[in-house]
Motif scaffolding. Structure first.
Motif, PDB file in Angstrom:
ATOM      1  N   GLN A 461      36.313  89.353  94.725  1.00  0.00           N
ATOM      2  CA  GLN A 461      36.292  87.906  94.937  1.00  0.00           C
ATOM      3  C   GLN A 461      35.283  87.522  96.013  1.00  0.00           C
ATOM      4  OE1 GLN A 461      37.898  85.523  93.108  1.00  0.00           O
ATOM      5  NE2 GLN A 461      36.640  84.081  94.260  1.00  0.00           N
ATOM      6  N   TYR A 462      35.238  88.286  97.094  1.00  0.00           N
ATOM      7  CA  TYR A 462      34.308  87.961  98.177  1.00  0.00           C
ATOM      8  C   TYR A 462      32.863  88.300  97.844  1.00  0.00           C
ATOM      9  CZ  TYR A 462      38.020  86.877 101.544  1.00  0.00           C
ATOM     10  OH  TYR A 462      39.075  86.283 102.200  1.00  0.00           O
ATOM     11  N   LYS A 466      30.795  83.404  94.127  1.00  0.00           N
ATOM     12  CA  LYS A 466      30.226  82.658  95.253  1.00  0.00           C
ATOM     13  C   LYS A 466      31.296  82.131  96.211  1.00  0.00           C
ATOM     14  CE  LYS A 466      29.808  78.121  92.985  1.00  0.00           C
ATOM     15  NZ  LYS A 466      28.880  77.012  92.646  1.00  0.00           N
ATOM     16  N   ASN A 467      32.511  81.897  95.725  1.00  0.00           N
ATOM     17  CA  ASN A 467      33.543  81.288  96.566  1.00  0.00           C
ATOM     18  C   ASN A 467      34.541  82.315  97.099  1.00  0.00           C
ATOM     19  OD1 ASN A 467      32.719  78.538  96.301  1.00  0.00           O
ATOM     20  ND2 ASN A 467      33.561  78.531  94.224  1.00  0.00           N
ATOM     21  N   PRO A 468      35.032  82.123  98.311  1.00  0.00           N
ATOM     22  CA  PRO A 468      36.120  82.956  98.824  1.00  0.00           C
ATOM     23  C   PRO A 468      37.431  82.546  98.152  1.00  0.00           C
ATOM     24  CG  PRO A 468      35.669  81.204 100.373  1.00  0.00           C
ATOM     25  CD  PRO A 468      34.632  81.088  99.284  1.00  0.00           C
ATOM     26  N   PRO A 469      38.508  83.293  98.358  1.00  0.00           N
ATOM     27  CA  PRO A 469      39.803  82.894  97.787  1.00  0.00           C
ATOM     28  C   PRO A 469      40.236  81.524  98.318  1.00  0.00           C
ATOM     29  CG  PRO A 469      39.908  85.093  98.775  1.00  0.00           C
ATOM     30  CD  PRO A 469      38.596  84.509  99.168  1.00  0.00           C
ATOM     31  N   GLU A 488      38.769  86.057  90.343  1.00  0.00           N
ATOM     32  CA  GLU A 488      39.245  87.397  90.036  1.00  0.00           C
ATOM     33  C   GLU A 488      40.711  87.344  89.621  1.00  0.00           C
ATOM     34  OE1 GLU A 488      38.587  91.622  89.815  1.00  0.00           O
ATOM     35  OE2 GLU A 488      37.218  89.914  90.024  1.00  0.00           O
ATOM     36  N   ALA A 489      41.037  87.996  88.494  1.00  0.00           N
ATOM     37  CA  ALA A 489      42.422  88.015  88.015  1.00  0.00           C
ATOM     38  C   ALA A 489      43.274  88.968  88.847  1.00  0.00           C
ATOM     39  CB  ALA A 489      42.458  88.439  86.551  1.00  0.00           C
ATOM     40  N   ASN A 490      44.575  88.738  88.815  1.00  0.00           N
ATOM     41  CA  ASN A 490      45.546  89.616  89.494  1.00  0.00           C
ATOM     42  C   ASN A 490      45.251  89.763  90.979  1.00  0.00           C
ATOM     43  OD1 ASN A 490      46.854  90.227  86.960  1.00  0.00           O
ATOM     44  ND2 ASN A 490      45.135  91.599  86.514  1.00  0.00           N
ATOM     45  N   PHE A 491      44.926  88.645  91.603  1.00  0.00           N
ATOM     46  CA  PHE A 491      44.588  88.642  93.021  1.00  0.00           C
ATOM     47  C   PHE A 491      45.860  88.574  93.855  1.00  0.00           C
ATOM     48  CE2 PHE A 491      43.219  86.817  97.044  1.00  0.00           C
ATOM     49  CZ  PHE A 491      42.030  87.498  97.298  1.00  0.00           C
ATOM     50  N   PHE A 507      52.816  86.173 101.155  1.00  0.00           N
ATOM     51  CA  PHE A 507      52.333  87.238 100.277  1.00  0.00           C
ATOM     52  C   PHE A 507      52.009  86.614  98.926  1.00  0.00           C
ATOM     53  CE2 PHE A 507      54.647  89.238 103.637  1.00  0.00           C
ATOM     54  CZ  PHE A 507      53.931  90.396 103.915  1.00  0.00           C
ATOM     55  N   GLY A 508      50.772  86.119  98.827  1.00  0.00           N
ATOM     56  CA  GLY A 508      50.399  85.313  97.684  1.00  0.00           C
ATOM     57  C   GLY A 508      49.867  86.100  96.506  1.00  0.00           C
ATOM     58  N   THR A 509      50.021  85.503  95.321  1.00  0.00           N
ATOM     59  CA  THR A 509      49.428  85.996  94.079  1.00  0.00           C
ATOM     60  C   THR A 509      48.795  84.794  93.382  1.00  0.00           C
ATOM     61  OG1 THR A 509      51.369  85.622  92.684  1.00  0.00           O
ATOM     62  CG2 THR A 509      51.283  87.711  93.889  1.00  0.00           C
ATOM     63  N   ASN A 510      48.369  84.964  92.157  1.00  0.00           N
ATOM     64  CA  ASN A 510      47.819  83.837  91.397  1.00  0.00           C
ATOM     65  C   ASN A 510      48.919  82.942  90.824  1.00  0.00           C
ATOM     66  OD1 ASN A 510      45.296  86.088  90.365  1.00  0.00           O
ATOM     67  ND2 ASN A 510      44.912  84.304  91.643  1.00  0.00           N
TER      68      ASN A 510
END
Length: 539
Positions: A461-462, A466-469, A488-491, A507-510
């Motif tokens: 992702q980084y 181009k964009n950060p999470p 990005e999937a399954n982040f 504790f994050g997910t998508n």
């Protein structure tokens, strides 16, 4: 640097204006074909004469290589404006064909796998002169305060083949080192990489200065520096420290370079022993801003604190040290010791080295000032294109490889959330890949294993987008809900926030999750900005 850091606004202008088209010249310089992969360079022995008045180079490079695949042809590189005088093997001239900056050399008999050969490549010419070194590659012909010649060269990204014949690709460093012998007019000195081996009066108005490198070395960090230098010698726990400065600046340099010892103490404690101990550490004053030339670091910051007297972090912390000394020396570990296979992965050099600035600040001034410094760098991230560039065509990615790369590493430190573990991990990384050529996948695999986490989505992702999470937040019946919005999937990633004045770790997910935090208003929620480089979107 690898290249000297530009302000973010300049990066945006350069990268948005660059057309994404690639030529045969690009693929010849950046690609790997049989003519390159069939041999492994063992050593370079460069012996040249430099005429400052004519801005002219003549001489030869002895290139010793091991054959790793049977071949009758290899590719070396030399800019097409430079003349090939002849190429010889065992005293016999070889046939060759030029194609842009590539030189394809044919052998009368097939070279067999396992054999070792040394060819001599004679050449001459007026090398490209940089318009604004080190941001564009080339020579700088200047004068010191006494009117004497003061000459340097910087070719990162442009290619070492700008001024000498070489296998111009980062995958192949000469395992057995190199020698650099440069003849210059009497009264001048050349300072190159490694150890000084002596000088010889050639009895023709020139003196040759001989230098020897014991370690593998990046092609683009092989260098020459010509001036009427003063030499200052010091040492640190058995490591030789040598400073070559203009005579007019000798006393100033003695005081200004006092920060070298605490810097090296810090870096050696965090990243391991100085990787080129056998070759010593040098700072060499140059007529351009700076470059991480291995064991001969180019210094041109005019004895000022900060970056040319300003603080790019905008926090004031950057004025506590000389940016060029710290950043370019950090490259001895990240870039010169640990090298990326392709310049598309130059974040491996620049991200870690930019992070080393923060490490230095923390060593000398403490954690809070270090976090203030790196947080200030967020304002200079453009997020306009991916950090990773295009492979096989000698093209770097976004200038965000500097600040964004460092902020990503600072984020990872706080994801780990255990400083003792983090510093051990960083040290192990530096020592595991010491003097090795690696890629992004290697970095990801290492940190995933050491953390026990699947960090592929994190790094992707980084680096590849181009964009950060983006941390999305919303309220639902007085409860805080959150998720990651990513390309990005399954982040999956833990992140720290301040909610109602208290530190909370999510504790994050998508997928949307509901926290235990009771919130009346999203204004009462803030990111722990000094620890995590992510965007926040309140819905």
């Amino acid at each position: 640097m690898k290249k000297v850091l530009l302000l973010a606004i300049v990066f945006v202008g350069i990268y948005s204006a660059t057309a994404q088209t690639y030529t045969r010249r690009d693929s010849l310089q950046g690609g790997l074909r049989k003519e390159r992969t069939s041999f492994d360079v063992q050593r370079y022995d460069l012996n040249i004469k430099l005429d400052p008045e004519k801005k002219y180079i003549s001489g030869y490079n002895d290139i010793t290589f091991k054959v790793v695949e049977n071949t009758t042809k290899i590719q070396l590189d030399l800019f097409e404006n430079m003349k090939v005088e002849s190429i010889e093997l065992k005293g016999k001239k070889l046939e060759y064909k030029r194609d842009n900056d590539a030189v394809f050399i044919s052998f009368p008999k097939e070279l067999k796998k396992g054999s070792e050969e040394t060819l001599r490549f004679y050449y001459s010419g007026n090398p490209v002169i940089a318009k604004n070194a080190p941001w564009d590659g080339g020579f700088v012909f200047s004068k010191d305060g006494a009117g004497k010649p003061w000459i340097g060269v910087a070719v990162q990204g442009t290619g070492a083949s700008l001024w000498f014949p070489v296998k111009d690709h980062q995958t192949d460093e000469p395992e057995k080192g190199a020698s650099v012998k440069v003849a210059v007019p009497n009264g001048l000195m050349d300072v190159s990489n490694g150890r000084f081996m002596g000088s010889t009066d050639l009895k023709n108005g020139y003196t040759r200065w001989d230098w020897e490198v014991k370690n593998p070395i990046n092609n683009y960090t092989i260098t020459l520096n010509v001036a009427d230098y003063a030499h200052i010698h010091d040492s640190l726990r058995g490591l030789d420290l040598d400073y070559y400065v203009l005579k007019q600046n000798e006393e100033k340099a003695k005081t200004h370079f006092e920060e070298v010892k605490p810097m090296l103490e810090c870096f050696q404690s965090k990243f391991g022993q100085y990787p080129f101990f056998e070759d010593g550490y040098k700072l060499v004053e140059t007529p351009y801003l700076g470059m991480e030339h291995q064991s001969a670091v180019a210094y041109g910051n005019k004895y000022k604190k900060g970056y040319m007297g300003s603080d790019m972090s905008g926090t004031g912390v950057g004025m506590l040290f000389d940016y060029i000394t710290i950043h370019e020396s950090g490259h001895e570990w990240f870039g010169n010791s640990i090298t990326s296979k392709d310049i598309a992965d130059m974040w491996i050099h620049e991200g870690f080295t930019t992070y080393s600035e923060t490490v230095f600040v923390e060593c000398l001034y403490g954690y809070d000032k270090a976090m203030k410094y790196i947080t200030g760098q967020q304002m200079s991230v453009a997020n306009n294109k991916p950090v990773i560039g295009v492979f096989g065509v000698n093209k770097e990615g976004s200038g965000d490889m500097y600040f964004k790369g460092a902020l990503m590493l600072n984020t990872l430190r706080h994801v780990v959330n255990d400083d003792d573990k983090w510093w051990k991990m960083l040290l192990k990384y530096s020592e595991t890949y010491k003097k090795k050529v690696i890629d992004t996948e290697t970095v990801i695999a290492f940190f995933s294993k050491e953390t026990g986490m699947n960090l592929t989505p994190f790094f992707n992702q980084y680096l590849r987008y181009k964009n950060p999470p983006i941390l999305q937040l919303k309220l639902n019946n007085g409860k805080l809900e959150y998720r990651w919005q990513t390309d990005e999937a399954n982040f999956k990633l833990p992140v720290g926030i301040i909610a109602n004045g208290k530190e909370v770790r999510l504790f994050g997910t998508n997928d949307w999750k509901t926290s235990d935090v009771d919130i009346a208003d999203l204004k009462d929620v803030a990111l722990q900005k000094t620890k995590f480089y992510v965007k926040v979107q309140k819905l």
